[in-house]
Design an enzyme around this catalytic site. Structure first.
Site, mmCIF file in Angstrom:
data_model
loop_
_atom_site.group_PDB
_atom_site.id
_atom_site.type_symbol
_atom_site.label_atom_id
_atom_site.label_comp_id
_atom_site.label_asym_id
_atom_site.label_seq_id
_atom_site.Cartn_x
_atom_site.Cartn_y
_atom_site.Cartn_z
ATOM 1 N N LYS A 13 0.847 -0.805 -0.341
ATOM 2 C CA LYS A 13 -0.327 0.128 0.652
ATOM 3 C C LYS A 13 1.089 1.280 -0.033
ATOM 4 C CE LYS A 13 -2.287 -0.748 3.866
ATOM 5 N NZ LYS A 13 -1.426 -2.281 4.656
ATOM 6 N N ARG A 88 -8.847 1.159 10.098
ATOM 7 C CA ARG A 88 -8.414 -0.315 9.720
ATOM 8 C C ARG A 88 -9.470 -0.962 11.307
ATOM 9 N NH1 ARG A 88 -2.442 1.153 9.936
ATOM 10 N NH2 ARG A 88 -1.540 -1.013 9.622
ATOM 11 N N ARG A 122 11.615 -6.449 4.211
ATOM 12 C CA ARG A 122 10.910 -4.342 4.462
ATOM 13 C C ARG A 122 11.790 -4.262 5.228
ATOM 14 N NH1 ARG A 122 5.631 -2.417 4.717
ATOM 15 N NH2 ARG A 122 5.487 -2.846 7.035
ATOM 16 N N ARG A 155 12.177 -2.493 10.543
ATOM 17 C CA ARG A 155 10.991 -2.178 10.923
ATOM 18 C C ARG A 155 10.813 -2.833 12.042
ATOM 19 N NH1 ARG A 155 5.936 0.437 8.214
ATOM 20 N NH2 ARG A 155 5.071 -0.964 10.172
ATOM 21 N N ARG A 166 0.641 -8.415 14.020
ATOM 22 C CA ARG A 166 -0.277 -7.853 13.057
ATOM 23 C C ARG A 166 -1.044 -8.907 11.836
ATOM 24 N NH1 ARG A 166 4.707 -5.398 10.393
ATOM 25 N NH2 ARG A 166 3.425 -3.964 9.385
HETATM 26 P P1 AMP Z 1 1.415 0.173 9.416
HETATM 27 O O1 AMP Z 1 2.818 1.534 8.891
HETATM 28 O O2 AMP Z 1 -0.026 1.204 8.499
HETATM 29 O O3 AMP Z 1 1.770 -0.756 9.058
HETATM 30 O O4 AMP Z 1 1.214 0.949 10.711
HETATM 31 C C1 AMP Z 1 2.731 0.100 11.713
HETATM 32 C C2 AMP Z 1 2.210 0.282 12.720
HETATM 33 O O5 AMP Z 1 1.013 2.034 13.361
HETATM 34 C C3 AMP Z 1 0.569 -0.267 12.813
HETATM 35 O O6 AMP Z 1 1.018 -2.000 13.379
HETATM 36 C C4 AMP Z 1 -0.237 0.071 14.464
HETATM 37 O O7 AMP Z 1 0.545 -0.234 15.358
HETATM 38 C C5 AMP Z 1 -0.317 1.569 14.054
HETATM 39 N N1 AMP Z 1 -1.209 1.549 13.392
HETATM 40 C C6 AMP Z 1 -1.274 2.440 11.683
HETATM 41 N N2 AMP Z 1 -2.714 3.016 11.364
HETATM 42 C C7 AMP Z 1 -3.133 2.017 12.560
HETATM 43 C C8 AMP Z 1 -4.617 2.787 12.538
HETATM 44 N N3 AMP Z 1 -5.751 2.911 11.543
HETATM 45 N N4 AMP Z 1 -5.624 2.384 13.697
HETATM 46 C C9 AMP Z 1 -5.013 1.609 15.021
HETATM 47 N N5 AMP Z 1 -3.356 2.040 14.940
HETATM 48 C C10 AMP Z 1 -2.589 2.441 13.507
#
Ligand code: AMP
Length: 209
Positions: A13, A88, A122, A155, A166
């Site tokens: 994404k 989410r 990644r 990360r 996740r």
């Molecule tokens: P991402 O980079 O989108 O994979 O987000 C990394 C982490 O940020 C996720 O695993 C969550 O811990 C937190 N996070 C990102 N977006 C959200 C969301 N919409 N709701 C809750 N936690 C989020």
């Protein structure tokens, strides 16, 4: 155009959103990037969310919804946006519908085996958030971002234990959004299994661009 990007972690994404910004001329708003910048800056928000994010769990809905509501109120988001990583959960999607009307939700479809391969390799730039892969998309100079010269790192939540968490969280809390947006007639499915250029082609076709 106001777009929501849905799909499991590792579906690509973020990579596709970076390319779609050039096509659609709207800002890419990633809650993950906003949280990671807050963590790097050691701001009150960053200190609050660091342990949650490192473990692969979700930040609470109230904090996340408020953050996005404020971001979407800024001038550059009035003509459109790409929301990546938000909503989410169903309560987040319901809240979003109260303060902004998305035109489409794009669902990036990919099998678990491909997700694991992508996430475990990644690499991310600490400074600008650009994505790389240890095998499929290496930077020109090892450890250095092509775009900004920043340091490339793994990360904390791309380690095996957090990846498993996740994916579990995605299945339980985020996958139901596919049905939510399908019912509203907003869902577009895009096959995210091929390489980035082909996925961009699939994305353009789905949107009729
Ligand atoms: P991402 O980079 O989108 O994979 O987000 C990394 C982490 O940020 C996720 O695993 C969550 O811990 C937190 N996070 C990102 N977006 C959200 C969301 N919409 N709701 C809750 N936690 C989020």
């Amino acid at each position: 155009m106001k777009l929501i990007f849905l799909g499991p972690p590792g579906a690509g994404k973020g990579t596709l959103a970076a390319k779609a910004v050039d096509i659609l001329k709207v800002p890419h708003i990633s809650t993950g990037v906003i949280f990671r910048s807050a963590i790097a800056a050691k701001s009150p928000l960053g200190l609050k969310v660091k342990a949650i994010i490192d473990s692969g769990k979700l930040v609470d809905d109230e904090t996340t919804i408020e953050l996005v509501k404020e971001r979407l109120a800024q001038g550059d988001a009035q003509k459109g946006y790409i929301l990546d990583g938000f909503p989410r959960t169903i309560p987040q999607a319901e809240a979003l519908a109260r303060f902004s009307s998305a035109d489409k939700a794009v669902n990036f479809d990919i099998p678990d085996s491909a997700v694991l391969e992508r996430l475990s390799g990644r690499r991310v730039c600490r400074k600008c958030g650009a994505n790389y892969h240890a095998v499929f998309n290496k930077p020109k100079t090892a450890g250095v971002c092509d775009a900004c010269g920043g340091e490339i790192y793994v990360r904390e939540d791309d380690r095996e234990e957090a990846i498993r968490k996740r994916l579990e969280v995605y299945r339980e809390q985020t996958a139901p959004l596919i049905g939510f947006y399908r019912k509203k007639g907003l869902l577009l499915d895009v096959d995210a299994s091929p390489g980035a250029d082909e996925v961009v082609g699939n994305f353009r076709k789905a949107l009729g661009l």
